[in-house]
Design a protein around this motif. Structure first.
Motif, PDB file in Angstrom:
ATOM      1  N   GLU A 157     -62.358 -21.264  12.551  1.00 30.93           N
ATOM      2  CA  GLU A 157     -62.752 -22.660  12.727  1.00 30.93           C
ATOM      3  C   GLU A 157     -64.201 -22.878  12.271  1.00 30.93           C
ATOM      4  OE1 GLU A 157     -60.989 -25.328  13.771  1.00 30.93           O
ATOM      5  OE2 GLU A 157     -59.170 -24.091  13.834  1.00 30.93           O
ATOM      6  N   ILE A 158     -65.046 -21.929  12.595  1.00 29.42           N
ATOM      7  CA  ILE A 158     -66.468 -22.058  12.240  1.00 29.42           C
ATOM      8  C   ILE A 158     -66.647 -22.042  10.729  1.00 29.42           C
ATOM      9  CG2 ILE A 158     -68.716 -20.926  12.366  1.00 29.42           C
ATOM     10  CD1 ILE A 158     -67.842 -19.945  15.193  1.00 29.42           C
ATOM     11  N   GLU A 159     -65.908 -21.171  10.035  1.00 31.05           N
ATOM     12  CA  GLU A 159     -66.029 -21.116   8.576  1.00 31.05           C
ATOM     13  C   GLU A 159     -65.613 -22.447   7.943  1.00 31.05           C
ATOM     14  OE1 GLU A 159     -67.500 -18.873   6.800  1.00 31.05           O
ATOM     15  OE2 GLU A 159     -67.885 -17.681   8.596  1.00 31.05           O
ATOM     16  N   GLU A 160     -64.555 -23.048   8.464  1.00 32.25           N
ATOM     17  CA  GLU A 160     -64.136 -24.358   7.968  1.00 32.25           C
ATOM     18  C   GLU A 160     -65.198 -25.406   8.283  1.00 32.25           C
ATOM     19  OE1 GLU A 160     -60.501 -27.631   8.450  1.00 32.25           O
ATOM     20  OE2 GLU A 160     -60.256 -25.608   9.269  1.00 32.25           O
ATOM     21  N   MET A 161     -65.791 -25.294   9.450  1.00 32.18           N
ATOM     22  CA  MET A 161     -66.838 -26.232   9.853  1.00 32.18           C
ATOM     23  C   MET A 161     -68.054 -26.120   8.929  1.00 32.18           C
ATOM     24  SD  MET A 161     -68.567 -26.529  13.647  1.00 32.18           S
ATOM     25  CE  MET A 161     -66.965 -26.611  14.462  1.00 32.18           C
ATOM     26  N   LEU A 162     -68.410 -24.881   8.574  1.00 35.63           N
ATOM     27  CA  LEU A 162     -69.540 -24.664   7.673  1.00 35.63           C
ATOM     28  C   LEU A 162     -69.277 -25.260   6.293  1.00 35.63           C
ATOM     29  CD1 LEU A 162     -70.503 -20.997   8.595  1.00 35.63           C
ATOM     30  CD2 LEU A 162     -72.059 -22.957   8.653  1.00 35.63           C
ATOM     31  N   GLU A 163     -68.038 -25.188   5.857  1.00 35.27           N
ATOM     32  CA  GLU A 163     -67.678 -25.735   4.551  1.00 35.27           C
ATOM     33  C   GLU A 163     -67.730 -27.264   4.563  1.00 35.27           C
ATOM     34  OE1 GLU A 163     -63.903 -25.631   1.424  1.00 35.27           O
ATOM     35  OE2 GLU A 163     -64.099 -24.091   2.972  1.00 35.27           O
ATOM     36  N   ARG A 164     -67.281 -27.872   5.657  1.00 31.60           N
ATOM     37  CA  ARG A 164     -67.246 -29.324   5.740  1.00 31.60           C
ATOM     38  C   ARG A 164     -68.597 -29.930   6.110  1.00 31.60           C
ATOM     39  NH1 ARG A 164     -62.322 -31.357   9.302  1.00 31.60           N
ATOM     40  NH2 ARG A 164     -63.438 -33.306   8.869  1.00 31.60           N
TER      41      ARG A 164
END
Length: 338
Positions: free
Chosen positions: A137-144
């Motif tokens: 979830e954090i990796e997706e958050m960093l991308e967005r």
């Protein structure tokens, strides 16, 4: 130079709400071309229309820099209503994290509420020890949301809770650089469980490093960076640079096993068999179970002098694996391990 008629300029002037002030032509060139030059440092190019309009200020001709740009020489992005804010912030994000760029974003209550709820969900995953799901979830958050400090804080906290404070601390420091008001103990407050775990883990790690190596945390990470660069030089075949780097690490950490092992490979790459074997012997003396050093020593003893560099390069990947996975007693991020 280009010359425009009054009736060509008048429609543009009529759209300006304030009175315009005339400035010298060379000052105008300096403002326009200087702004473009400043923006290019951060990955921004002029609009497509610049290709047709740049002749108006003779862009091909050198200009005299007369003005400063940004806020104290650093970019300050103020979001406009028609901006492609996501694209702009993705370019600025690395500089924001370093503290060398700043922004004022337009608030979107709906998006902000969704983001806060997402952060809460990730926090719950970490508290329930579902670390793999939290990391995804954090990796997706960093991308967005590359411009936000919260994902950096959450990733650092997640790593700290998983027992990897060496990787957590740089991320927490990045979060603070991106948003100076963000406390290392976290957005849930000093008594919050996530913030408390992160702070306690960092404090324990710092105390452990000071006790075992006699180094404060900032110096420990500085040595880690020297080691990382030396390791990159080693894998690239720049053996002289690598040897200097590992020697620098050993000045601060004279019992650092892996530096002795990799220094042996660097010397082997330079064709210095005796020094290479002496370093591997020292690594084995410090860690009798260090099988990689034992194997490399055997290979070097069996190799003809002219094959030293080739044989040593063949073994570098094994050291890379040890660097990535860490030894039985890890010291710092990625490669610095005892």
């Amino acid at each position: 130079s280009a010359r425009l008629k009054d009736d060509e300029v008048r429609p543009f002037l009529d759209q300006c709400p304030d009175a315009l002030q005339e400035i010298p032509y060379e000052d105008a060139r300096s403002v326009i071309l200087g702004a473009i030059e400043f923006a290019r440092q951060f990955g921004f190019e002029p609009d497509e229309s610049w290709k047709a309009s740049n002749t108006l200020v003779e862009a091909h001709r050198l200009f005299s820099p007369r003005f400063n740009f940004g806020k104290d020489g650093q970019p300050l992005y103020i979001q406009g209503s028609h901006d492609d804010a996501r694209n702009i912030m993705s370019k600025l994000a690395p500089f924001i994290r370093e503290g060398s760029a700043h922004y004022i974003a337009a608030a979107d209550e709906g998006d902000e509420t969704d983001f806060d709820e997402w952060c809460d969900e990730v926090s719950c995953l970490m508290e329930d020890k579902h670390f793999r799901d939290a990391r995804n979830e954090i990796e997706e958050m960093l991308e967005r949301y590359p411009e936000r400090w919260e994902p950096l804080y959450l990733k650092g906290t997640c790593l700290a809770m998983e027992g990897s404070p060496d990787q957590a601390i740089p991320l927490l420091n990045q979060a603070i650089a991106a948003e100076p008001c963000a406390e290392v103990v976290g957005s849930d407050g000093e008594t919050g469980s996530l913030g408390r775990v992160a702070k306690e883990t960092i404090d324990e790690f710092a105390a452990s490093i000071l006790k075992s190596d006699g180094l404060p945390l900032d110096q420990h990470f500085a040595i880690g960076r020297i080691y990382d660069q030396a390791f990159k030089s080693l894998t690239a075949g720049h053996f002289d640079e690598a040897s200097r780097g590992f020697l620098e690490v050993l000045k601060a950490l004279p019992r650092h096993v892996q530096s002795y092992g990799n220094l042996g490979l660097a010397y082997a790459g330079l064709g210095e068999r005796d020094r290479a074997i002496a370093c591997l012997d020292k690594a084995i003396e410090l860690d009798v179970d260090y099988q990689l050093a034992i194997d490399n020593r055997r290979i070097l003893l069996a190799a003809p002098d002219e094959c030293l560099a080739v044989q040593s390069m063949r073994e570098i990947d094994f050291y890379g694996d040890r660097a990535r996975t860490g030894s039985r007693r890890p010291v710092a991020a990625r490669a610095l391990a005892r």
